[in-house]
Write a protein that holds these residues in place. Structure first.
Motif, mmCIF file in Angstrom:
data_model
loop_
_atom_site.group_PDB
_atom_site.id
_atom_site.type_symbol
_atom_site.label_atom_id
_atom_site.label_comp_id
_atom_site.label_asym_id
_atom_site.label_seq_id
_atom_site.Cartn_x
_atom_site.Cartn_y
_atom_site.Cartn_z
ATOM 1 N N UNK A 128 -15.458 10.378 -44.381
ATOM 2 C CA UNK A 128 -15.856 8.972 -44.265
ATOM 3 C C UNK A 128 -16.694 8.710 -43.025
ATOM 4 N N UNK A 129 -17.062 9.764 -42.311
ATOM 5 C CA UNK A 129 -17.933 9.578 -41.151
ATOM 6 C C UNK A 129 -17.147 9.471 -39.853
ATOM 7 N N UNK A 130 -17.738 10.039 -38.795
ATOM 8 C CA UNK A 130 -17.193 9.905 -37.465
ATOM 9 C C UNK A 130 -17.383 8.446 -37.049
ATOM 10 N N UNK A 131 -16.531 7.804 -36.290
ATOM 11 C CA UNK A 131 -15.411 8.323 -35.501
ATOM 12 C C UNK A 131 -14.038 8.144 -36.129
ATOM 13 N N UNK A 132 -13.930 7.755 -37.404
ATOM 14 C CA UNK A 132 -12.595 7.484 -37.955
ATOM 15 C C UNK A 132 -12.209 8.459 -39.057
ATOM 16 N N UNK A 184 -25.619 3.560 -26.327
ATOM 17 C CA UNK A 184 -25.978 3.283 -27.699
ATOM 18 C C UNK A 184 -27.439 3.693 -27.873
ATOM 19 N N UNK A 185 -27.811 4.590 -28.823
ATOM 20 C CA UNK A 185 -26.938 5.219 -29.813
ATOM 21 C C UNK A 185 -25.967 6.229 -29.196
ATOM 22 N N UNK B 181 -18.591 1.158 -40.671
ATOM 23 C CA UNK B 181 -17.949 2.091 -39.733
ATOM 24 C C UNK B 181 -18.947 3.094 -39.178
ATOM 25 N N UNK B 182 -20.002 3.367 -39.962
ATOM 26 C CA UNK B 182 -20.988 4.364 -39.550
ATOM 27 C C UNK B 182 -22.277 3.731 -39.054
ATOM 28 N N UNK B 184 -24.877 1.429 -36.604
ATOM 29 C CA UNK B 184 -25.243 1.342 -35.206
ATOM 30 C C UNK B 184 -25.731 -0.084 -34.950
ATOM 31 N N UNK B 185 -25.169 -0.872 -34.032
ATOM 32 C CA UNK B 185 -24.093 -0.489 -33.107
ATOM 33 C C UNK B 185 -22.755 -0.315 -33.805
#
Lengths: 291, 291
Positions: A128-132, A184-185, B181-182, B184-185
């Motif tokens: 599901x993608x970083x960070x979770x 950021x990024x 969740x993925x 930016x920001x």
């Protein structure tokens, strides 16, 4: 990868280019990258893209319908014939198991476990993608290394690994490292994986422990898929991706954990080639539709 | 917070405004926010900012010299007299222990443990910013909740908490949640803390377990500070911040863990007020310099 017909195993051409991930580089760049790779493969094979009769594309993120639609339009604008867009996991699974049941665990930049049983039921865990999510992936390993070395420094311990991570990120010093980590990024933690791997090979215990835990996380993900689809039935488990391929520690830990958690599972001992999986899938579907 | 002189405990005025975090809102907005809060406090007190003779400002991130310099310039441009810029942790510690030894653990959006012993030696653990530090903080709790509920869903379990997290983030559905969740920001995971807290209070076991682990993480951080500065000597431990203040589960788990790890530690049982700490510090320093 290009192939002439249904009965031949010969590869006619292959091409590669920069990222065609729409979410990251945008539609125009993605199309250019895809076109470059396809034209390279076609040039090697001596065919025009319009001569292609069936294409199977395994694309990251294509479980999302809007991504799949964009990619389908891009591919159709380049090649002739029928086009099938599937996930990158699907073509890796295809090469591992074809239409048979099995479970595959992929750990590269991200991570995912996916399986299909004899009834055709499927399950996925992670990805599901970083960070979770993406436990045990290159991103996870890089971030865990930063986390662990910061904690070590807080505890007053020598941290040669921390210095290597600072340098790899391109930070000028520790304060700048902290700024970069919060910028950021966000930092691409997957770029730190080679540093962790190399440190572990040189005997760094913190690095080795992170790789060992990565293998455990990946086995945990596979274990959930096995529990959902196979219960106590025998099941074959394939692995793929740079993290698993390049780290004996990850492989060892994964193998030990998965055998402990799921004694009915057997590790598939051969390299997985997603491009070959896409070819297999295109060939099978072509046979089915032209029959 | 404004105070008339060294011997009085009376507060003359207080002001608040939007964020003055330079790293986030930029120099101009930070100055406006600071000025608004100061003018509000001065209006209540019936004094001009230029009449102030000594200011102590406890500011997040001021361990970084470039942040401290910017903030010093901003404060000096508004108030008269002497100005001291210290960390937000310093003023919370000041209110807890004054010039005495002790350890403080702060868990709000981020988290940090800090201590000072009788020799004046200091140590800190954590507080390097999410996603590689700040264990047990609001950000950490929010991200762990997302991680746990995604994993639960992957395992085929009902996830009412996941639905609440999706709604809190303002996502339209699960796919949109993943995109957010993925994005930016990045999502501000600390905004999810109230959802986790409320779910735990309603009996959600996953939420309660995360809060329990948060308390354990914070105790681990404090434990490192204690080990570095106090070894087996008795030490008083203060806590501060929204996460600890609002969650009995976090407090309970923290207390149990810290007592288990460091039996020589005793929890300070009173509310910490960083603004009062800044006043104390300004008063002490004013006495010292005017003596």
């Amino acid at each position: 990868m290009l192939q002439r017909n249904c009965d031949e195993d010969s590869q006619l051409g292959a091409g590669s280019s920069s990222s065609s991930k729409v979410q990251r580089v945008g539609k125009a760049c993605a199309r250019d990258a895809l076109a470059a790779a396809l034209h390279e493969a076609c040039a090697q094979a001596g065919v025009s893209p319009r001569q292609i009769v069936r294409t199977c594309a395994g694309i990251t993120g294509s479980a999302r319908s809007e991504i799949a639609e964009v990619m389908r339009d891009l591919v159709i604008s380049i090649v002739g014939g029928q086009v099938e867009i599937v996930g990158d996991v699907d073509i890796a699974f295809e090469d591992s198991f074809g239409t048979e049941p099995g479970v595959i665990v992929i750990a590269g930049t991200g991570s995912i476990a996916y399986g299909r049983n004899a009834k055709g039921e499927t399950a996925r865990v992670g990805g599901w993608g970083y960070p979770v999510s993406d436990e045990g992936s290159g991103q996870w390993i890089g971030a865990e290394a930063v986390r662990a070395t910061l904690r070590s420094q807080d505890a007053g311990q020598t941290t040669e690994l921390l210095q290597e991570l600072i340098e790899k990120i391109g930070a000028t010093d520790f304060q700048n490292f902290i700024v970069r980590l919060n910028a950021n990024p966000a930092v691409d933690f997957a770029t730190l994986f080679p540093v962790v791997l190399s440190a572990s090979e040189k005997g760094n215990a913190v690095a080795t422990e992170i790789l060992r835990r990565a293998g455990g996380e990946l086995a945990g993900m596979a274990g959930i898929v096995i529990e959902r689809l196979f219960k106590k039935q025998p099941v074959s488990v394939a692995t793929h991706g740079g993290v698993i391929a390049s780290s004996a520690v990850v492989r060892g830990s994964f193998g030990k954990e998965i055998t402990g958690r799921c004694p009915q599972s057997a590790l598939l001992d051969r390299e997985v080639d997603p491009a070959r999986g896409a070819l297999e899938r295109a060939r099978r579907e072509f046979k089915a539709t032209s029959a």
